[in-house]
Structures are given as C-alpha cells and as structure tokens.
Design a protein around this motif. Structure first.
Motif, mmCIF file in Angstrom:
data_model
loop_
_atom_site.group_PDB
_atom_site.id
_atom_site.type_symbol
_atom_site.label_atom_id
_atom_site.label_comp_id
_atom_site.label_asym_id
_atom_site.label_seq_id
_atom_site.Cartn_x
_atom_site.Cartn_y
_atom_site.Cartn_z
ATOM 1 N N ASN A 132 40.431 49.025 28.753
ATOM 2 C CA ASN A 132 41.419 48.099 29.299
ATOM 3 C C ASN A 132 41.623 48.303 30.788
ATOM 4 N N VAL A 133 41.678 49.553 31.214
ATOM 5 C CA VAL A 133 41.846 49.813 32.649
ATOM 6 C C VAL A 133 40.673 49.240 33.434
ATOM 7 N N GLY A 134 39.456 49.460 32.945
ATOM 8 C CA GLY A 134 38.294 48.904 33.622
ATOM 9 C C GLY A 134 38.323 47.393 33.672
ATOM 10 N N ALA A 135 38.737 46.759 32.560
ATOM 11 C CA ALA A 135 38.791 45.301 32.507
ATOM 12 C C ALA A 135 39.839 44.752 33.466
ATOM 13 N N VAL A 136 40.985 45.424 33.582
ATOM 14 C CA VAL A 136 42.023 44.975 34.512
ATOM 15 C C VAL A 136 41.520 45.070 35.955
ATOM 16 N N PHE A 137 40.855 46.150 36.294
ATOM 17 C CA PHE A 137 40.280 46.271 37.637
ATOM 18 C C PHE A 137 39.292 45.139 37.907
ATOM 19 N N ARG A 138 38.477 44.832 36.911
ATOM 20 C CA ARG A 138 37.470 43.782 37.089
ATOM 21 C C ARG A 138 38.131 42.431 37.309
ATOM 22 N N SER A 139 39.161 42.121 36.521
ATOM 23 C CA SER A 139 39.876 40.854 36.693
ATOM 24 C C SER A 139 40.545 40.787 38.057
ATOM 25 N N GLY A 140 41.199 41.890 38.448
ATOM 26 C CA GLY A 140 41.868 41.908 39.738
ATOM 27 C C GLY A 140 40.911 41.681 40.895
ATOM 28 N N ALA A 141 39.768 42.372 40.855
ATOM 29 C CA ALA A 141 38.786 42.222 41.923
ATOM 30 C C ALA A 141 38.209 40.808 41.944
ATOM 31 N N ALA A 142 37.923 40.259 40.768
ATOM 32 C CA ALA A 142 37.301 38.938 40.686
ATOM 33 C C ALA A 142 38.238 37.836 41.146
ATOM 34 N N LEU A 143 39.546 38.029 40.963
ATOM 35 C CA LEU A 143 40.507 36.958 41.208
ATOM 36 C C LEU A 143 41.370 37.194 42.441
ATOM 37 N N GLY A 144 40.883 38.058 43.327
ATOM 38 C CA GLY A 144 41.464 38.131 44.658
ATOM 39 C C GLY A 144 42.633 39.066 44.852
ATOM 40 N N PHE A 145 42.887 39.979 43.905
ATOM 41 C CA PHE A 145 43.941 40.966 44.139
ATOM 42 C C PHE A 145 43.448 42.019 45.125
ATOM 43 N N ASP A 146 44.391 42.602 45.843
ATOM 44 C CA ASP A 146 44.036 43.478 46.970
ATOM 45 C C ASP A 146 44.127 44.957 46.653
ATOM 46 N N ALA A 147 44.848 45.333 45.587
ATOM 47 C CA ALA A 147 45.054 46.754 45.314
ATOM 48 C C ALA A 147 45.594 46.927 43.898
ATOM 49 N N VAL A 148 45.501 48.170 43.414
ATOM 50 C CA VAL A 148 46.034 48.530 42.092
ATOM 51 C C VAL A 148 46.823 49.825 42.229
ATOM 52 N N LEU A 149 48.014 49.843 41.627
ATOM 53 C CA LEU A 149 48.833 51.046 41.549
ATOM 54 C C LEU A 149 48.971 51.427 40.087
ATOM 55 N N LEU A 150 48.852 52.723 39.779
ATOM 56 C CA LEU A 150 48.902 53.194 38.400
ATOM 57 C C LEU A 150 50.014 54.213 38.218
ATOM 58 N N SER A 151 50.711 54.117 37.085
ATOM 59 C CA SER A 151 51.684 55.152 36.740
ATOM 60 C C SER A 151 50.931 56.443 36.424
ATOM 61 N N PRO A 152 51.621 57.587 36.449
ATOM 62 C CA PRO A 152 50.938 58.867 36.255
ATOM 63 C C PRO A 152 50.179 58.994 34.939
ATOM 64 N N ARG A 153 50.617 58.306 33.885
ATOM 65 C CA ARG A 153 49.992 58.470 32.577
ATOM 66 C C ARG A 153 48.897 57.454 32.282
ATOM 67 N N CYS A 154 48.572 56.599 33.225
ATOM 68 C CA CYS A 154 47.475 55.648 33.012
ATOM 69 C C CYS A 154 46.140 56.386 32.872
#
Length: 267
Positions: A132-154
C-alpha cells in the motif's frame, strides 16, 4: 566500472545483503543495522542509481548484464553474477525480473526541506502494508503531488516490496517521517496547508468539494484497518469522503489514494 564476479556457492558471505528476502523481520533488522535497501528489476535499479543512491553491490543473472551495462559502467561496486536457480536459493523467491541491487540509505531530510516549494502533499498515518505504501507513492508521483510525510509507524517506503510496487517513485518524490505525530496536522495548517482527511466521519463532504479552491493541500490518509485516528480526524481542517454506491463504504487505501489524488490534481 563494476567488477563482475561469478558466484556459484549460495552460502558465499558476499551475498549476505540478498539473503532471505521473504523474512520481513530479519530484513528490517539487517537493512536498518547496515543502512541499506534493495531495488529489484532493471527499471527500478536504474532509477535508484540515477537518483543518487550509491550501490553497495548488484546481484543478477547473466542475461541482465547488457541491459544494465551503462549503470554498471558508472560504479565500482561489485556485480555478483549467478544462475537464476541460485538467485532463488539465496533470496527465497523467484527473481523473475533478474536483477537486484543493494544500495546505501541516505539520512532522512528535515520536514522543512521536504515541504520547500511543495503545493500538494500526501500525509500517511500508520499504513503498515508495504504494498500500500508503494502504491500511494506511485499514485502521488503520477498525479502531481510534490512530497510525502509519514507517521513514525508507517511501513518503510524503501523496503523492497514497496519500492517495486511504487516503480521507484520513492526515489523521485521527496519524503520523510514526521518527528511529532501528535501535532503534525496543526503544524501543516500553520505552514499554510489546508489539511483534508479522508474519513467516513458523519460531517465528511465529497472529496471534490473538500479540495475545491485549495491552494496548498495536505491530503491525509489513514491505516488499512481503522483508518485515521480520532486525533488526526479532528485535527484536520476538512474531512472528505469518496462517495460510494449503497453497500460499499470504503476503498482499499491504495485505491482511495489514487482516486483522491486524481480529484486533487484537477482542483
């Protein structure tokens, strides 16, 4: 230029970085202790190296030497060449993409550095599944998001499975972990971001309405099981939902992230 070394013994200590890749607990300990991560597949290995991650070594079947020749030419890290059967014996699974690389981790950047110039940010709370984490990164990158922040337990975005599913998006999308989970959303609001939490809360509005007119957006996604914590739901500036047909109340977080990122990109 990488030194090409043929290896025939699965117990060769030089292959330690690649051993038992299906043992998640063992890999977490090893990769943290050694400061390494693995990339799998020609495209992902190439993207990792091109993003500036220094290789410790490579492991590949002979047929992948030509495809990665230009990458191997740019490093003096050893390249261990093994049969596909031996690679499976060492790693614990069939390496159908044929190539692996062990690379050095870099220190995580500060939140200030990750957010510099960012307009659209994904904020993840306690996603524990690497896929899921990998898929979220892929969606974010593909759709123009600029950054990702993660809580400590991600889950670790540099874990092999996350990197593979994300097709190396973790190498191009700036990210870091939040040092203060409790105050993360108020802090983003103070920085000028409108925090929009995906939730099934009663006051949640359709996501297209929640992101309409927002300049600096922080889209907040919660864990696979319980979704967002009460603190993050209440601390968000807005609460949003993806409208569903009767009988289905939610999507998997990876699918939800793709839908919400698409809507946000069109705001």
């Amino acid at each position: 230029m990488a030194v090409v070394i043929e290896v025939e013994d699965p117990g060769d200590p030089r292959l330690a970085d690649y051993r038992d890749l299906r043992d998640v607990q063992l890999r977490r300990h090893l990769e943290s202790a050694e400061g390494l991560f693995l990339a799998e597949g020609e495209k992902v290995v190439r993207r990792a190296v091109e993003a500036g991650h220094g290789p410790r070594s490579f492991l590949m079947a002979p047929r992948w030497l030509d495809g990665l020749a230009d990458v191997l030419d740019r490093t003096d890290a050893p390249c261990y060449v093994v049969s596909e059967a031996l690679a499976e014996e060492v790693t614990g699974f069939h390496v159908h993409r044929g190539a692996l690389a062990s690379l050095h981790r870099r220190p995580l950047p500060a939140v200030d550095d990750v957010l510099a110039g960012a307009r659209s940010v994904l904020v993840l709370e306690d996603l524990v599944d690497h896929t899921n984490v990998g898929a979220v990164f892929r969606s974010g990158a593909a759709l123009g998001f600029d950054a990702v922040l993660l809580s400590p337990r991600c889950a670790d975005p540099l874990y092999r499975r996350a990197v593979k599913v994300g097709m190396g998006a973790v190498f191009t999308l700036p990210w870091t972990r939040l040092p203060d989970w409790r105050e993360a959303l108020p802090d983003l609001s103070r920085r000028g971001f409108t925090t929009v939490a995906l939730t099934l809360a009663q006051d949640a509005v359709p996501v297209e309405d929640a992101v309409a007119g927002v300049d600096h957006l922080a889209l907040v996604l919660g864990s696979e099981g319980h979704g967002l914590s009460g603190r993050w739901q209440e601390g968000a500036d807005r609460r949003a939902v993806i409208p569903m047909q009767a009988g289905i109340d939610s999507l998997n977080v990876a699918a939800a992230s793709a839908v919400a990122c698409y809507v946000a990109a069109r705001r």
